[in-house]
Design an enzyme around this catalytic site. Structure first.
Site, PDB file in Angstrom:
ATOM      1  N   HIS A  37      10.983  11.700 -40.779  1.00 12.07           N
ATOM      2  CA  HIS A  37      10.100  10.687 -39.794  1.00 12.07           C
ATOM      3  C   HIS A  37       9.275  11.757 -38.893  1.00 12.07           C
ATOM      4  CE1 HIS A  37      12.854   7.826 -41.691  1.00 12.07           C
ATOM      5  NE2 HIS A  37      11.834   7.250 -42.122  1.00 12.07           N
ATOM      6  N   GLN A 150       5.673  12.797 -48.481  1.00 12.64           N
ATOM      7  CA  GLN A 150       5.505  12.942 -49.832  1.00 12.64           C
ATOM      8  C   GLN A 150       6.712  12.316 -50.771  1.00 12.64           C
ATOM      9  OE1 GLN A 150       4.538  16.993 -51.142  1.00 12.64           O
ATOM     10  NE2 GLN A 150       5.936  16.687 -53.070  1.00 12.64           N
TER      11      GLN A 150
END
Ligand code: PAF
Length: 284
Positions: A37, A150
């Protein structure tokens, strides 16, 4: 870092920034932040004047038997990490703030071809929940760019389709997967693994990597590669392989022999924990 729990207050701040001509980068999350993150926040920081993150464990995207209740909530820790990463604003709404009509919530439903396969097949309605919350967050934050990892490859494809189909004026960025030293893709759900499962978990990446290497050296026997990888994972100690497939990265349709870009998507289970991973490659 300013923390906003109300949509109206965040809107006022965003309006001020926009009036000054400042660009806004947005990183939506469900909290329990890890280095993956934070790499998204860093990308937003490098590209935009202001960085907004959100933490909202979105009930709409969890099925009735999924981990909504036990999903790790670590707000204090997350705030510290976001602050250190120079986030300007954190949006931290309650469920009531986000869903004022919980029984009759308006939903965003993205086309079936990418929402009912793979994760959508195992988790019916999951992507309607994701598309609904992301479009609402986009309406609130009105970012110039939004960054997603992703790792949730299909999620990114769904959001990309939504943004294109609904002409949302937002640039999406797909950030590379952050991995532990042994290759395991970082995920908030990794903490559900016990010590033995944690040792087995990185073999998922090894299996994906083996397929990627075979594709790079010209092998196009997709189903043989998928079958061999599944057998390998079950031998290594995974309890179940939900799927391991070579697909077209845009449409998620099965790959064809004449394409050069491939996404290899996989989900395998260790106990009740589903591990997601993928590799995107351009073969010669
Ligand atoms: O990837 C996630 O953390 C969530 O699916 C998202 C995009 C924040 C929507 O709830």
């Amino acid at each position: 870092m300013q923390i906003f729990e109300q949509i109206a207050a965040l809107r006022t701040q965003i309006g001020d920034w926009k009036a000054q001509g400042l660009s806004i980068g947005f990183v939506p999350t469900m909290g329990n932040l890890h280095d993956g993150h934070l790499s998204l926040v860093k990308m937003a920081r490098e590209r935009c004047d202001k960085v907004v993150a959100s933490i909202f464990v979105n009930p709409l995207q969890f099925g009735p038997n999924e981990d909504f209740e036990r999903y790790p909530r670590t707000f204090e820790d997350d705030c510290l990490k976001l602050q250190l990463a120079s986030t300007d604003a954190l949006f931290y709404p309650t469920v009531a703030e986000m869903y004022p009509h919980p029984q009759t919530q308006t939903r965003v439903v993205v086309a079936d071809d990418i929402t009912v396969v793979f994760e959508g097949a195992t988790r019916p309605g999951h992507f309607d929940g994701v598309a609904t919350v992301v479009s609402k967050l986009f309406n609130i934050v009105q970012p110039d760019i939004a960054i997603f990892g992703q790792k949730d490859f299909q999620q990114f494809a769904v959001i990309e389709r939504m943004v294109e189909d609904l002409a949302m004026p937002i640039t999406l960025i797909r950030a590379p997967i952050a991995r532990d030293v042994d290759g395991l893709a970082l995920s908030s759900r990794n903490q559900y693994l016990d010590a033995k499962q944690r040792q087995i978990a990185p073999k998922l990446y090894v299996a994906l990597h083996d397929i990627a290497q075979a594709l790079s050296s010209g092998n196009r026997n997709f189903s043989d590669l998928e079958k061999a990888a599944t057998e390998q994972l079950l031998r290594e100690g995974f309890n179940q392989v939900d799927y391991i497939r070579v697909v077209d990265p845009q449409t998620l349709a099965p790959a064809s022999v004449d394409q050069r870009e491939f996404a290899i998507l996989a989900v395998a289970r260790l106990g009740s924990t589903r591990l997601l991973d993928n590799i995107l490659i351009t073969a010669a």
